[in-house]
Design a protein around this motif. Sequence first.
Motif, short mmCIF file in Angstrom:
data_model
loop_
_atom_site.label_atom_id
_atom_site.label_comp_id
_atom_site.label_asym_id
_atom_site.label_seq_id
_atom_site.Cartn_x
_atom_site.Cartn_y
_atom_site.Cartn_z
N LEU A 130 0.86 -1.18 0.00
CA LEU A 130 0.00 0.00 0.00
C LEU A 130 0.89 1.23 0.00
O LEU A 130 1.72 1.40 0.90
CB LEU A 130 -0.89 0.00 1.25
N LYS A 131 0.75 2.06 -1.04
CA LYS A 131 1.55 3.27 -1.18
C LYS A 131 0.67 4.41 -1.66
O LYS A 131 -0.49 4.21 -2.03
CB LYS A 131 2.69 3.07 -2.19
N SER A 132 1.27 5.61 -1.69
CA SER A 132 0.59 6.77 -2.26
C SER A 132 0.78 6.76 -3.77
O SER A 132 1.84 6.38 -4.27
CB SER A 132 1.15 8.05 -1.66
N ILE A 138 1.77 8.31 3.40
CA ILE A 138 0.41 7.89 3.71
C ILE A 138 0.22 7.89 5.22
O ILE A 138 1.19 7.82 5.99
CB ILE A 138 0.09 6.50 3.13
N ALA A 140 -1.98 5.69 8.00
CA ALA A 140 -2.80 4.50 8.13
C ALA A 140 -2.71 3.94 9.54
O ALA A 140 -1.63 3.86 10.12
CB ALA A 140 -2.35 3.43 7.13
N GLY A 156 4.77 3.73 2.88
CA GLY A 156 3.85 2.64 2.62
C GLY A 156 4.05 1.45 3.53
O GLY A 156 4.89 1.46 4.44
N SER A 216 -7.26 3.48 6.26
CA SER A 216 -6.86 4.78 5.72
C SER A 216 -7.38 5.86 6.64
O SER A 216 -8.57 5.91 6.96
CB SER A 216 -7.42 4.96 4.31
N GLN A 220 -6.81 10.24 0.67
CA GLN A 220 -5.53 10.06 -0.01
C GLN A 220 -5.72 9.12 -1.21
O GLN A 220 -6.49 8.17 -1.15
CB GLN A 220 -4.46 9.50 0.95
N ASN A 221 -4.99 9.43 -2.26
CA ASN A 221 -4.99 8.58 -3.45
C ASN A 221 -3.92 7.51 -3.26
O ASN A 221 -2.72 7.81 -3.20
CB ASN A 221 -4.71 9.41 -4.70
N LEU A 222 -4.37 6.27 -3.19
CA LEU A 222 -3.48 5.18 -2.83
C LEU A 222 -3.31 4.20 -4.00
O LEU A 222 -4.16 4.10 -4.87
CB LEU A 222 -4.03 4.43 -1.62
N LEU A 224 -2.74 0.21 -4.49
CA LEU A 224 -2.70 -1.13 -3.93
C LEU A 224 -2.05 -2.05 -4.95
O LEU A 224 -2.44 -2.06 -6.12
CB LEU A 224 -4.12 -1.64 -3.63
N ASN A 234 -9.05 5.60 -4.46
CA ASN A 234 -9.19 6.91 -3.80
C ASN A 234 -10.29 6.92 -2.74
O ASN A 234 -10.59 7.97 -2.18
CB ASN A 234 -9.45 8.01 -4.83
#
Length: 268
Positions: A130-132, A138, A140, A156, A216, A220-222, A224, A234
Amino acid sequence: MRYYVLDRGDQLSQDLSRSFHELAGAQGLKLDAESPDIVVSIGGDGTMLHAFHTFIDRASSIAFVGVHTGHLGFYADWKADEIPELVQLMSGQKDRRQLNPRIVHYPLLEVEVIKKSGTSSFICLNEFTLKSVDGGTIVAQVDINDQMFEMFRGDGICVSTPSGSTAYNKSLGGAMVHPSIEAMQISEIASINNRVFRTMGSALVLPKHHHCDIYSRKEQNLMLTIDHINTPVNDLISVRCQVAEQKISFVRYRPFPFWNRVRNAFLG
């Protein structure tokens, strides 16, 4: 014996695939794209990931074997010039004792993604990350067994299988875990640790009966990533990770211990 071949798509892999089909036909093996007994991956570990996800709905009844066209991999343990021997072993013509080769089973990771737009489930052979999307940090919340563990801030989070522990997880400083251990590993990607933000800062290995939830905690726009498959999100609410009940099966016609693979891959 029913088989199918999936290759990397480069010229060498395609040539080897054609050679495999010719040899297999001569040995009486039957090409079957719908219900093969064995799926042969020709290329590298990335090709094996592709093969696994191609047959993921039928993986419980399939055994996989890999032929590498470059460096020795963790999933591809036959060399290109050994294809004739592999075909003979698959057909039982080389040694009748090999009609019942050893089957090894590796743990997989089950990932449930909950979004405002719906819920999806995935199976990973290597890892979930999981990253931006834009490369930023991010935020979380990480819970373990329904109890809050930490509020993560950083680049992430990576959750890996034992076989995937030698991949991205290793570059993050995680431990290499033998695939006979049914576990998953949580590794942080460039976490922020200062007087305000605190995270564990080291990898965690969780056993099969544990689970972790990643929530989340801001808009944030992530991105996967399930093995090699990227999915932008998003509207993420949470991700639950746990060791899957399902396993992947590899056919072994000769011994090749896991630690020998590790030594060959990283120590030469």
